[in-house]
Design a protein around this motif. Structure first.
Motif, short mmCIF file in Angstrom:
data_model
loop_
_atom_site.label_atom_id
_atom_site.label_comp_id
_atom_site.label_asym_id
_atom_site.label_seq_id
_atom_site.Cartn_x
_atom_site.Cartn_y
_atom_site.Cartn_z
N LEU A 127 0.86 -0.88 -0.01
CA LEU A 127 0.15 -0.02 0.37
C LEU A 127 0.79 1.49 0.37
O LEU A 127 0.31 1.78 -1.05
CB LEU A 127 -0.99 0.47 1.40
N VAL A 128 1.75 1.72 0.69
CA VAL A 128 2.87 2.52 1.19
C VAL A 128 3.69 2.96 -0.87
O VAL A 128 3.91 3.71 -1.02
CB VAL A 128 4.02 1.80 1.85
N VAL A 129 4.35 1.59 -0.84
CA VAL A 129 4.39 1.75 -2.12
C VAL A 129 3.51 1.46 -3.32
O VAL A 129 3.51 2.95 -4.28
CB VAL A 129 5.14 0.16 -2.66
N ALA A 130 2.42 1.59 -3.67
CA ALA A 130 1.59 2.10 -4.41
C ALA A 130 0.88 3.44 -3.66
O ALA A 130 0.72 4.12 -4.95
CB ALA A 130 -0.09 0.82 -4.41
N ALA A 131 0.67 3.83 -2.75
CA ALA A 131 0.37 5.60 -2.74
C ALA A 131 1.03 6.56 -3.15
O ALA A 131 0.99 7.50 -3.16
CB ALA A 131 0.36 5.25 -1.27
N GLY A 132 2.68 5.92 -3.31
CA GLY A 132 3.24 6.41 -3.22
C GLY A 132 3.42 7.80 -5.41
O GLY A 132 2.67 6.94 -5.40
#
Lengths: 172, 239
Positions: A14-19
């Motif tokens: 999620l972190v990777v995708a949200a950046g």
């Protein structure tokens, strides 16, 4: 796989995708050209690629930071206060210029007001500016030296260390 | 869109933890449970650190809840670390292990993970520092600079080795000294890292405060507890 491990994998994803894409490359291939032009006095003035290029030519003599953003872009919201702080810190020594692209004028104006951006912002209504710059993601920050040569292109949110290092290097 | 630099850094950190599990397994937990032991403190600490940063920087940023996930926006390091330590300590208590012993056991892994993250500045925006004739030249800069991220990574690796070798002597002193060392490294590096203006950043001030408090606490602990008193190990804990 334990529940915790699955949760961790999901969280990291999620972190990777949200950046947003965060890569740095050398200067852009865009070369400002044409007769020099003054910055428009009206806020969020609409410009095309040629007008934008002329504005950059008119800003020669000091480094220029161009930040292409959109009001719907999360990382743009995150970095806006940093760019405003940088603009205040460097004052007349560095020109900061924002370009709202792929956006609605009203939303862009609200964004400027919300973050109290004191540096000038232009409106790229037809996408010509982002096409001329070769934009690959939002936000993207372009750093030009005093002669108008592109020195760095940062795709994704730019950090304080990186921006300060580049500007201090150009001002030496 | 993917924050490639951050994703790669996280991947390297996880790899370092996995390698550590094999080569230098922990003593207070089963090696295969190391990731399970680290994940909650990292996630909770990271979330608290991010929320703290957003709250201190701009309360209006909470309007867009999803911005919490934009880690590149900034994380309050000391809030994240101290909350993570608290979570790990609590879990240790629940497992019947003295929290200090568990924390000192996990400290080397944490230090090596931090070192890995610092070293992967090469994969992110660049490793910055003061200008120097010898060094690395991050993209966009005309002069090479001393890569402070790599230097701090080296120091943290050494710190992890020292902490691990001290097991299980004076665990509280060792733990406080390790925290103090991290704070000192961050505080000293911050003087040379580029920033806007000449004033100390908030995080720099925090590191200085933690370093000062840590040094004082370490001195007190050395005088009151000594350096070589081993901690009583719970049943089943390896040497």
């Amino acid at each position: 796989m334990s529940f915790r491990r699955r949760a961790a994998v999901a969280a990291v994803s999620l972190v990777v995708a949200a950046g947003c894409t965060a890569t740095t490359s050398g200067g852009t291939t865009f070369e400002p050209s044409g007769p020099p032009a003054e910055l428009p006095s009206e806020p969020l003035a609409t410009v095309d690629a040629d007008q934008f290029s002329s504005i950059l030519v008119g800003l020669r003599g000091r480094p220029v930071v161009v930040n292409v953003w959109a009001s719907w872009c999360g990382p743009c919201r995150v970095e806006a206060p940093l760019l405003d702080e940088a603009a205040a810190e460097y004052g007349e020594r560095v020109a900061f210029l924002g370009v709202a692209s792929r956006d609605e004028r009203g939303a862009a104006a609200d964004f400027i007001e919300q973050y109290d951006l004191d540096y000038p912002n232009l409106f790229d209504a037809d996408g010509e500016v982002r096409e001329a710059l070769g934009l690959r993601g939002f936000p993207t920050t372009y750093v030009f030296d005093a002669e108008g040569r592109g020195r760095a292109t940062v795709i994704g949110g730019i950090g304080e260390q990186q921006l300060a290092a580049q500007l201090d290097d150009l001002l030496e | 869109m993917i924050d490639r630099g951050l994703a790669l850094s996280v991947g390297v950190v996880v790899l370092v933890v996995v390698i550590t599990r094999r080569l230098r397994p922990p003593r207070t937990i089963e090696p295969r449970s190391l990731l399970d032991a680290l994940i909650p403190p990292v996630l909770v600490g990271g979330l608290v650190g991010r929320l703290t940063y957003m709250a201190l920087d701009d309360l209006d940023s909470f309007v867009h809840v999803r911005d919490v996930l934009i880690i590149r926006g900034g994380v309050e390091f000391w809030a994240a670390l101290l909350v993570g330590i608290g979570v790990a300590a609590r879990r240790a208590s629940r497992d019947g292990c003295p929290p200090v012993l568990r924390l000192v056991d996990l400290a080397p892994v944490a230090l090596w993970a931090m070192a890995a993250y610092d070293a992967t500045c090469l994969l992110r925006e660049g490793c910055f520092g003061p200008e120097s004739p010898i060094g690395l030249r991050p993209t966009g800069l005309g002069q090479p600079v001393i890569p402070l991220g790599l230097l701090s990574a080296g120091l943290l690796v050494v710190a992890g080795v020292v902490v691990r070798r001290r097991w299980p002597h004076a665990p509280l002193t060792t733990l406080v000294a390790a925290l103090t060392f991290v704070a000192l490294v961050r505080a000293i590096a911050s003087f040379w890292l580029p920033k806007f203006g000449s004033l100390l950043t908030r995080q720099h001030v925090e590191s200085i405060v933690v370093a000062a408090a840590g040094m004082a606490a370490t001195v007190v602990l050395v005088f009151t507890h000594g350096l070589s008193q081993p901690h009583d190990r719970p049943d089943g804990v390896d040497r």
